[in-house]
Design an enzyme around this catalytic site. Structure first.
Site, short mmCIF file in Angstrom:
data_model
loop_
_atom_site.label_atom_id
_atom_site.label_comp_id
_atom_site.label_asym_id
_atom_site.label_seq_id
_atom_site.Cartn_x
_atom_site.Cartn_y
_atom_site.Cartn_z
CG HIS A 98 -75.64 57.04 20.57
ND1 HIS A 98 -74.59 57.81 20.09
CD2 HIS A 98 -76.74 57.81 20.44
CE1 HIS A 98 -75.05 58.98 19.69
NE2 HIS A 98 -76.36 59.00 19.89
CG HIS A 123 -81.35 57.11 19.73
ND1 HIS A 123 -81.51 58.05 20.71
CD2 HIS A 123 -80.29 57.50 18.98
CE1 HIS A 123 -80.59 58.99 20.56
NE2 HIS A 123 -79.83 58.67 19.51
#
Length: 148
Positions: free
Chosen positions: A104, A106
């Site tokens: 992921h 951010h």
């Protein structure tokens, strides 16, 4: 590699099994959503829809799709919350503070004086030999990568 992991909370979001997810974007390749505990308002996570644990298992096609979505979503974050700056953070492994092992990115909007503060140490104390050894090791690996 499986396309999803039944024990992965981000795979639950991809499959729309998390009723608390604050999803902001979805296409055939990625999903973007607010984390449950954002570092700042507008903090957004961008994930591939397929389960990829970390950058070392990321294939080129998925990386390109993720990069494209990340740049478009960074622009959307800027328009939506008008930050002074933006951190783009992608962590791999526990030592790098990865807590969910589904790759992921951010997007963290930043403002002068926000509670996050500086993310880099003001200085480091590595010797010139340590820096040269790391530099040479990385140059060797980069030459290998360019020849493959």
């Amino acid at each position: 590699m499986p396309t999803s992991d039944p024990d992965c909370p981000f795979c639950e979001i991809v499959q729309r099994d998390d009723p608390d997810a604050r999803e902001v974007y979805r296409d055939q390749h990625v999903v973007a959503f607010f984390p449950h505990n954002p570092a700042t308002l507008g903090h957004t996570l961008v994930i591939p829809r397929i389960h990829v644990p970390d950058i070392w298992t990321l294939d080129r096609s998925t990386a390109e799709q993720l990069a494209d979505a990340t740049t478009r979503l960074a622009a959307a974050v800027k328009r939506a919350v008008n930050p002074d700056g933006l951190n783009v953070i992608q962590s791999n492994g526990s030592a790098a503070s990865q807590t969910v092992f589904h790759l992921h990115i951010h997007l963290v909007p930043r403002w002068e004086g926000d509670p996050i503060g500086h993310i880099w140490p003001p200085e480091s104390n590595y010797s010139e030999k340590e820096k040269d050894d790391a530099w040479e090791a990385l140059r060797v690996e980069c030459r290998k990568a360019s020849n493959s």
